[in-house]
Design an enzyme around this catalytic site. Structure first.
Site, PDB file in Angstrom:
ATOM      1  N   LYS A   1       0.795  -1.225   0.000  1.00 40.26           N
ATOM      2  CA  LYS A   1       0.000   0.000   0.000  1.00 40.26           C
ATOM      3  C   LYS A   1       0.827   1.275   0.000  1.00 40.26           C
ATOM      4  O   LYS A   1       0.327   2.347  -0.346  1.00 40.26           O
ATOM      5  CB  LYS A   1      -0.966  -0.003   1.192  1.00 40.26           C
ATOM      6  CG  LYS A   1      -2.146  -0.939   0.991  1.00 40.26           C
ATOM      7  CD  LYS A   1      -3.103  -0.885   2.153  1.00 40.26           C
ATOM      8  CE  LYS A   1      -4.292  -1.804   1.951  1.00 40.26           C
ATOM      9  NZ  LYS A   1      -5.268  -1.271   1.004  1.00 40.26           N
TER      10      LYS A   1
ATOM     11  N   SER B   1       1.448  -9.734  -0.399  1.00 46.66           N
ATOM     12  CA  SER B   1       1.117  -8.311  -0.293  1.00 46.66           C
ATOM     13  C   SER B   1       1.700  -7.612   0.920  1.00 46.66           C
ATOM     14  O   SER B   1       1.785  -6.384   0.948  1.00 46.66           O
ATOM     15  CB  SER B   1      -0.409  -8.132  -0.303  1.00 46.66           C
ATOM     16  OG  SER B   1      -0.992  -8.845   0.778  1.00 46.66           O
TER      17      SER B   1
END
Length: 318
Positions: A53, A304
């Site tokens: 992110k 991720s």
């Protein structure tokens, strides 16, 4: 959300690379042995915040300073990785970052957000209630409310998919975890911008399956709870803008149990010696579940993030 072009993503990459280098992707041999297919792991666990992110935070903050030059600061809700991203990116451009997390949120993620310069407020039973509090605080303090999904966040996140697709040989399928949706939307955007035929498969927890239920129904569905230890998947209701993208661009969405996620975390450690948080291991868990269908193929999995609390990881790895 408008369709991103290759130029859009490459320009975003140039902004991202002012803060961090591209991350690696490797075809790990022990994973290939275990699963009977070539497994390319995209290592978003190797970013400055330990998760993908941060890319979106960088591009979003560039956009915010350009479009709203008088803004004094931002507020947003998170379970951790989104908040770390915004705290780092806001500090880099001199903005205040107020981050709202659910009560009982990961102590280590809260500390990391503070370490990057964020102010952390605990509120609500879960992420969705924290989002409501973030909206209230934005009004009270005159801060810009950063949503969990925004075209500029997707543009930044799409840079990891561009790296993967350009570095790896043609991939039959890429498995991507779904929380609020920027990850899977970024992969779909990069695939389409490059004109590839790769299938994109979303992954959710069986304990937070709203995205899968919505995808199968072709209409947004909400669950009463999202009680998974995989923080990044713990969302009760899809973001409508994200759902519109992956409802059209994903091949399917699959669900995995918390135990399957924990097993994938262990496999990442034994086969690659990489640390994966719950959401970070979900894509591999889905591939392990569908290994028969993937025999002999070239497959991508998105690792991720790695931001799992020590106590949780100790339990899993034991």
């Amino acid at each position: 959300m408008h369709r991103l072009t290759r130029d859009d993503i490459e320009q975003a990459a140039q902004r991202v690379y002012q803060v961090m280098p591209a991350t690696a992707q490797y075809p790990w041999p022990l994973l290939a042995e275990r699963l009977g297919c070539t497994v390319w792991v995209k290592h978003e666990n190797h970013t400055p915040t330990g998760a993908f992110k941060v890319r979106g935070g960088i591009t979003f903050m560039h956009w915010l300073k350009r479009e709203h030059p008088d803004v004094k600061g931002i507020v947003s809700a998170t379970r951790g990785n989104h908040g770390q991203s915004l705290a780092l990116a806001a500090a880099a451009v001199g903005l205040r970052a107020l981050i709202v997390v659910p009560q009982g949120n990961s102590v280590e993620k809260n500390n990391a957000m503070r370490g990057f310069g964020g102010e952390v407020v605990e509120y609500g039973r879960d992420f969705d209630e924290a989002r409501e509090e973030a909206a209230r605080l934005a009004q009270i303090h005159g801060l810009y409310l950063v949503p969990p999904f925004h075209p500029e966040l997707v543009k930044g996140v799409a840079t990891y998919a561009l790296e993967l697709f350009q570095a790896a040989p043609p991939l039959d399928t890429v498995y991507v975890p779904i929380g609020c949706g920027s990850g899977i939307c970024g992969v779909i955007a990069a695939r389409d911008a490059l004109g590839l035929n790769t299938r994109v498969v979303g992954v959710v927890s069986t304990e937070a399956a709203a995205a899968q239920l919505s995808f199968d129904a072709r209409d947004i569905r909400e669950t009463a709870t999202a009680n998974t230890f995989a923080d990044g998947l713990a969302v009760r209701k899809p973001v409508p803008e994200a759902f519109a993208v992956y409802a059209e661009g994903a091949s399917r969405i699959v669900s995995v149990t918390d135990e399957q996620i924990a097993e994938a975390m262990r496999v990442y450690y034994t086969d690659t010696h990489n640390l994966a948080e719950g959401a970070g291991a979900a894509a591999l868990a889905a591939l392990m579940q569908e290994r028969e269908a993937m025999q002999g193929k070239s497959v991508g999995v998105i690792l991720s993030g790695a931001n799992v609390d020590k106590s949780v990881y100790a339990t899993v790895i034991a």
